[in-house]
Every structure is written in structure tokens, then in C-alpha cells.
Scaffold this active site. Structure first.
Site, PDB file in Angstrom:
ATOM      1  CE  LYS A 161      -1.509   1.197   3.821  1.00 33.69           C
ATOM      2  NZ  LYS A 161      -2.105   1.192   5.154  1.00 33.69           N
ATOM      3  CB  THR A 162       3.779   2.252   2.050  1.00 30.31           C
ATOM      4  OG1 THR A 162       3.175   1.580   3.145  1.00 30.31           O
ATOM      5  CG2 THR A 162       4.360   3.556   2.499  1.00 30.31           C
ATOM      6  CG  ASP A 180      -1.575   5.285   4.435  1.00 27.25           C
ATOM      7  OD1 ASP A 180      -2.375   4.381   4.103  1.00 27.25           O
ATOM      8  OD2 ASP A 180      -0.405   5.071   4.791  1.00 27.25           O
ATOM      9  CD  GLU A 181      -2.449   2.972   8.315  1.00 21.87           C
ATOM     10  OE1 GLU A 181      -3.456   2.225   8.329  1.00 21.87           O
ATOM     11  OE2 GLU A 181      -1.285   2.544   8.412  1.00 21.87           O
ATOM     12  CD  GLN A 216      -3.689  -3.599   8.538  1.00 22.89           C
ATOM     13  OE1 GLN A 216      -2.696  -3.089   9.022  1.00 22.89           O
ATOM     14  NE2 GLN A 216      -3.761  -3.935   7.261  1.00 22.89           N
ATOM     15  NE  ARG A 237       1.430  -5.095  11.099  1.00 22.29           N
ATOM     16  CZ  ARG A 237       0.987  -4.545   9.987  1.00 22.29           C
ATOM     17  NH1 ARG A 237       1.697  -3.622   9.387  1.00 22.29           N
ATOM     18  NH2 ARG A 237      -0.152  -4.942   9.438  1.00 22.29           N
TER      19      ARG A 237
END
Length: 713
Positions: free
Chosen positions: A34-35, A217-218, A248, A593
Site C-alpha cells: 500500500k505504501t 492513508d489509514e 486494521q 507484521r
DNA sequence: CATAGCCGCCTTTTT
DNA sequence: GGCGGCTATG
């Protein structure tokens, strides 16, 4: 930017990157790149002729913003795009349009401890007792109001019950204190910006023109105020791209509203939706347990994690005797990894609450394992740092009474409590700031001669220092440190001196990186900084952090500790189904993670707040879909704190492979120790079935059916 | 007016 | 267990 680089992207990633105009929702699972998509997207926008100046990217943390800036630069897209958190963006907007927003541009930003001071004062002013109106509760209530853009006046109109009516008073008093001190708290930054955009079409339009392309983002963790800001900013052009993963979402407690992302399509009917479901990070078996776990959540859109990596090492679930054993077990395991040539920077330990880091730290120190703790605000919370910053704040914002009270007699300069009280009274009755009253102290009859002289010296000093408000901050900080007497005061304290040196070098970095450094800008920026932002990924140390802090990161080797009932899920979340689901998502974030090795552990006994308690394995362990049996070894598990074997009734000792009793939600049950209760949840795991019961005592317990000996009522 | 020592309070996660 | 605030004492 070479077109070649785009070839590294998958088809769906490309779709997200090259969708230039109009609303775009990127639903991106963990490890889906995503980043990378966002940074490539910034590059693609610029490639297509958009000026960097017109791009605004919003991240969740300052660290994420910093990283994104770096990545954008390496990709060849020139700097100039605005990349920051919501809060930093708001500071910039509010400073620029201060007059229209009805504030002063040199405002201080109040952090949690500043807020606590003010709220205590406000509660006191309202003559309320602090048991029913505890500072924490008041702050939480006010924060919720602000997140929903309810200011004092509009809340006054709708408050009808007893509590609300009292709360209105506290809220009003609290805001009055902040206004007098020319200060905004974190929530104010968002609320004032949202209201500014809402109430001023000109500002909204101007900013829409400035930021022609908005990326967030997020998005799953935005609250209502942030949602409103985003919506208003993008209302001019509809060029809004949000990315996130509902699974998330872990900041509901802070006002994050998962509906913002779930209802994106309703808000932007012509939205394009891109799903990134492939996971490039973790081994197939890690994703499998993550998938199993998150599937238990009821309130979610079905979504699968598609592995691209093959199966790897098994996920290990370890049961330890107590937290010391756990810490030493993990230290030993990490030693082993290190001997195999694994870099310590590729290892992380996650836990639910900050206090759990201590045991791990002690074990690591004994095992001589270098580590770094990624913690909230430890550095900026230090006494010496707060002292220096308070001096600086007074220079930038003389109305900041909190800062002034902190340092007026630190180090001691003969301005004692009695004098300060007199000054405060004078300031209150004359409706001037405390600092202003210091200037007039010479004319006050009640203040002693000695005190007057001391006050004059103090005022003189600050006025002299004020001449350096523009220009480099590092040199000013050093000057303030020396002139204020703090340098002499902290001379015997080596640790304090080192911290101050660190502060000064951080200021020097700011000076270097900022075109026009100014004290005001510096102070407003660092108020929004936390230690997590200074987490250094290059040094070779094991990273220790909370599960919340782990968001957005990845590690080859991950240890998640304390998988116990009451800890994860946390006891404050067990009552509420939605909160329980959030705890599950938190665990999900932790699991995902891990790239290659994942160790999960729980202890049978844990010392909490100085008390040794029997711990019950977390229900989440049974939801992973791996064969977890806490009694596998010689360890015997009781469902409660008693040591007695209640094997008398279920006499079939060899019942491991037999089915156990089944329960349904809502059913009434009886437990020998806890009494009557109602079944909250039942997880059918054969012989290892688990039941969550809410007892009439108010406790909620996760019990293994085969040991709990529950009888249906 | 400064300092030390004691008592009582809170204790999930953080921008 | 840790911190902040209050009090008693010098």
C-alpha cells in the site's frame, strides 16, 4: 521517474497508481504494498503534469510522513508535495487563517498532561467532586464532543440530563482556560479546522485550489472531524484517494469511525474501488492464522488474504510459567536467532500495554541484548525537557500560563507561592494575563520588595530572549538554557544534560531542514511529535513496542507476548462486543507484521500492578486454528484461581479426544466459584472448546469447557 | 521560601 | 508500582 519502475507493480497496484482523477478507494490488506502504491501514485501524478505543490498526502504518524517524503524523493518525484499528518496540516491551516478561525496564530499546543492540569482546574472551578467527575472521564467526554464537532454552544443546546448539564459547565470552563492561555489541545486542532472549512467558503475554496489532489492513508482510523476536513477539502474537485483496511482499524477508542471507510462509496458515488488482497510480506502459514482469527469478527466485510510467499516455519505458541520465564525464554530465543546471523533490527517484541516492556527490558539487559523501546512521549515528558520547552513557549506565547507557572520559579529565584498567588489574583481581577501582571508587579503594594526585584529580573531576562524569535532555534535553545539558570541547575545531573543536548541537536536538524526556521513553528511541530517518530530502523537493536505502535511496520521476526484473558483482549474491552472485535483486530495487526517467524506467548501467572495473578489463556489463541492446548505439557489448567481439582464429576480423565458440552450465547450457566452467569460466546474447538461467560459478579471470564465444570441452568 | 518526605491516586492503546 | 500534590519542617 523512469517508466521501467512501474513494471514492478502488479496489475491492481497499477490501477490504483494511474487512476488520476476522481474519488478512489484502495482497500489494501496488510503487506499488500500500500505504501508503495501511494508513493508511486504521487510520482504518477507529477508525471502527468500535476504540480507537487498541489498534492496533499495525509499519513497517520509523523514517522510515516517522513518516510513517505524520503521514498517520494528516491522515486525521483521532486519535493514540494505537502506530506504530513492531519494534525500538522491543521496547524498550518489554523496558523494561516488564524484571524478567520478566531484564534491567535502563536497558539501553544497542549498535550495530555497540560490538558489534565486544565481539566482539574475546570472541575474545581465548577465545584464538582473528582470521584464522579474524574479528570480522565471529563477529558474523554470532551474529546468525544470535539471529535464530533460539537462546540460548547451547540452542546449547551442539547444537554438535557444531569451529567450533560454538569459536563457543559466543565467544557465551557476548560475552553475558557485554554483560550486565556492561547492554547489548543489536539482535538481543537481538528475541530477548529473542520469548523473553519465548514463556515468559510472562501477558505474552503482557497485550500481546495491549493490542494488539488488529496491522498489519505489509514483512512479506517479517521475520526469524524478528520472525515469532515477531508470531505470539505475535496469537495472542490473530488480528487480524493483514500487507502485503508477495515480489519486494521484499532483506534475506535480515540474516536476513529470505521464507517468512514465502509461508507466511502456512498459519500463518493462515482468512486473507483481497487482491492489489494495479495500479501507480499508474510509466509502462507502466518497469513493462515491471521485469516482464521479475523474471520471470527462479525462486523466485517468478507475478505481474504492471498499469500504470494510459500509456507515457512510454523507459528510457535509458547506457554510460560510466568512473565519472567516468558521474558527469559524470548531473550534466549533471540540469542539463538542472533547466533544464526539474524540482525537484531529484524526482530520486534509487541505487547498490549506499555508497562509490559519492563520485564522484557530487564531480561534483555541480563542477556546483554541491545534493544530500543518505541514509546509514546517519554522524551518530551521528561522534566528537564519540559522545563526548557516551557521557557521557549513563554517567549512564543506569553499567555501560556501553564508554561509560565512551570518555570517562574524553576530554578528557584525567590518568587514563591505567596507571591505567585498574589500575581494570579491581580491578573484575574484585572483581566490580564499572568505574564502581564508580572510586568506590573512593581506597582503592587502587597508584593514584598525582594520579590519585586526578582520578578523584574525574570521579566528582563525573558524580554531580552524574546529578541531572538526568528532565526535558528538551536542557538536560541542553548541561550535559553544558559540564561534561565537551568544549565547551572541541572549541572549535577548528567542524564538531564545529555537529554538537553539531544533536544538541541534535534533543533539543529530542524533548523537545517526548514527554510525559514522560527521558534513558533518549531514548538508547534514538536508538540505533535512522539518518541515513536524517532524510532531508528537502522541501528541494530531489537524493537520493543505496543501493538498500536506496530501499525504500519514489518519485521522478519515477531514476538507477541501476554496473550491472556484481560490483557489481550484487555479487561476494559471484554464487556463490549465491538471493543472485543477491535482487540481482535489489534492482534491481527500484530500477527501480520511478521514476515517469516512468529512467536506468540502467554504466561500462567502474571504480576499486574504488583499482584501475582493466575492468568487464563486468551480466547484469541483458540481462534488461530492451530492446535493450541495449554495443558499439553505437565501444566495443569484450572478455570479459576483455586487450586482444587474438580475432576470428581467428569471422572473420565482421558477425555482429551472426546467432545465436550456445547453452549449457545445467552444461555444461563452456573460456576462453582463465580456463580450465575450468561454465556457470551462459545467457540467449538472439540475437546478444547472455550466459553466466554459474563458472570453476575460483573466479571467476564474465558473458560475452557473441559475444566470449567459449568452446569446449564 | 525551599526542601524532604509522605500519602493517596491512577493504571490501555496515542495524534 | 509510579507520580503528583500536599504538608510539615528547617
Amino acid at each position: 521517474m523512469h517508466s521501467k519502475q512501474y513494471d514492478q507493480l502488479t496489475a491492481s497496484q497499477k490501477k490504483a497508481v494511474f487512476h488520476i482523477e476522481g474519488p478512489l478507494l484502495v482497500l489494501a490488506g496488510p503487506g499488500s504494498g500500500k505504501t508503495r502504491v501511494i508513493t508511486y501514485r504521487i510520482a504518477a501524478l507529477i508525471d502527468s503534469g500535476v504540480k507537487p505543490y498541489n498534492i496533499c498526502a495525509i499519513t497517520f504518524t509523523n514517522k510515516a510522513a517522513e518516510e513517505m517524503r524520503q521514498r517520494a524523493i528516491t522515486l525521483g518525484s521532486s519535493g514540494g508535495a505537502h506530506i504530513s499528518t492531519f494534525h500538522s496540516l491543521c496547524v498550518r491551516i489554523l496558523r494561516r487563517y488564524a484571524a478567520i478561525a478566531g484564534i491567535n496564530s502563536n497558539f501553544s499546543i497542549y498535550d495530555a498532561s497540560d490538558q489534565t492540569h486544565c481539566i482539574k482546574q475546570a472541575v474545581k472551578d465548577c465545584d464538582l467532586d473528582t470521584t464522579n467527575f474524574s479528570p480522565a472521564r471529563m477529558l474523554e467526554a470532551i474529546s468525544t464532543l470535539k471529535n464530533n464537532l460539537t462546540d460548547v454552544d451547540s452542546f449547551k443546546a442539547q444537554a438535557d440530563d444531569f451529567f450533560s448539564k454538569k459536563l457543559v459547565n466543565v467544557y465551557a470552563h476548560y475552553q475558557k482556560l485554554l483560550t486565556e492561555r492561547n492554547a489548543l489541545d489536539f482535538d481543537d486542532l481538528l475541530m477548529k479546522t473542520a469548523l473553519l472549512l465548514q463556515n468559510s467558503h472562501d477558505v474552503c475554496k482557497e485550500l481546495g485550489n491549493r490542494f488539488k489532489f488529496l491522498l489519505i492513508d489509514e483512512y479506517q482510523d479517521t475520526n469524524h472531524a478528520q472525515y469532515k476536513i477531508a470531505k470539505l477539502l475535496a469537495s472542490n474537485h473530488n480528487n480524493i484517494c483514500v487507502t485503508g483496511d477495515p480489519d486494521q482499524s484499532i483506534y475506535r477508542w480515540r474516536g476513529a469511525d470505521i464507517r468512514n471507510i465502509l461508507a466511502f462509496e456512498e459519500d463518493w458515488p462515482d468512486a473507483t474501488i481497487v482491492k489489494l488482497e495479495e500479501n507480499f510480506r508474510s509466509t502462507a502459514n502466518i497469513l493462515e492464522i491471521a485469516d482464521n482469527l479475523i474471520a471470527v469478527n462479525q462486523k466485517r466485510k468478507q475478505k481474504r488474504l492471498i499469500p504470494t510467499r510459500p509456507r515457512g516455519k510454523d507459528v510457535v505458541v509458547e506457554v510460560y510459567e510466568d512473565e519472567l520465564q516468558e521474558a527469559h525464554g524470548i531473550a534466549a530465543e533471540i540469542r539463538k536467532l542472533a547466533e544464526q546471523g539474524v540482525s537484531l533490527r529484524d526482530i520486534a517484541v509487541f505487547y498490549r500495554v506499555n508497562s509490559m516492556s519492563r520485564t522484557i527490558e530487564e531480561a534483555f539487559i541480563r542477556s546483554k541484548l541491545p534493544y530500543q523501546i518505541v514509546r509514546g512521549v517519554e522524551f518530551y515528558g521528561r522534566k528537564e525537557i519540559r522545563d526548557v520547552l516551557a521557557y521557549l513557549k513563554i517567549l512564543a506565547n506569553p499567555n501560556d500560563q501553564l508554561a509560565l507557572l512551570r518555570i517562574i520559579n524553576t530554578p528557584a529565584r525567590g518568587i514563591g507561592k505567596t507571591t505567585i498567588d498574589k500575581l494570579r489574583d491581580y491578573a484575574d481581577s484585572h483581566h490580564i494575563s499572568l505574564y502581564e501582571s508580572l510586568k506590573r508587579a512593581g506597582a503592587m503594594v502587597s508584593v514584598s520588595k525582594a520579590a519585586k526585584a526578582n520578578i523584574a529580573t525574570f521579566v528582563n531576562m525573558t524580554e531580552q530572549l524574546k529578541k531572538n524569535l526568528t532565526g535558528p532555534v538551536a542557538s536560541l535553545t542553548r541561550l535559553v538554557f544558559d540564561q534561565s539558570g537551568l544549565a547551572a541547575f541541572y549541572k549535577p545531573d548528567q542524564g538531564a544534560l545529555e537529554n538537553i543536548e539531544e533536544l538541541i541537536s534535534a533543533a539543529a536538524i530542524y533548523d537545517q531542514q526548514t527554510e525559514q526556521p522560527s521558534l513558533l513553528d518549531y514548538l508547534q511541530q514538536i508538540s505533535l511529535f512522539s518518541d515513536a517518530d524517532s524510532y531508528n530502523t537502522t541501528v541494530d537493536r531489537v524493537a520493543l513496542m505496543t501493538l498500536h505502535a506496530a501499525k504500519g511496520l514489518e519485521f522478519e521476526n515477531v514476538f507477541i507476548i501476554g496473550l491472556e484473558d484481560g490483557l489481550l483482549p484487555h479487561e476494559r474491552s471484554i464487556e463490549d462486543r465491538d471493543q472485543l472485535e477491535e482487540e481482535r483486530r489489534l492482534f491481527f495487526v500484530g500477527i501480520t507484521r511478521a514476515k517469516t517467524n512468529l512467536h506468540i506467548s502467554c504466561a500462567q501467572y502474571r504480576t499486574i500492578r504488583g499482584q501475582l495473578l493466575r492468568a487464563i489463556p486468551s480466547q484469541f489463541l483458540y481462534e488461530l486454528g492451530i492446535n493450541f492446548a495449554p495443558s499439553a505439557k505437565e501444566n495443569h489448567y484450572d478455570s479459576d484461581d483455586e487450586e482444587d481439582d474438580d475432576a470428581d464429576i467428569t471422572d473420565d480423565t482421558d477425555d482429551t479426544f472426546q467432545e465436550v458440552q456445547k453452549f449457545t450465547s445467552g444461555q444461563l450457566v452456573w460456576h462453582k466459584l463465580f456463580g450465575l452467569g450468561r454465556v457470551h460466546e462459545f467457540m467449538n474447538m472439540g475437546a478444547n472448546s472455550v466459553v466466554v461467560v459474563r458472570f453476575n459478579t460483573g466479571q467476564t471470564k474465558t473458560l475452557m469447557v473441559k475444566y470449567a465444570n459449568l452446569s446449564k441452568q
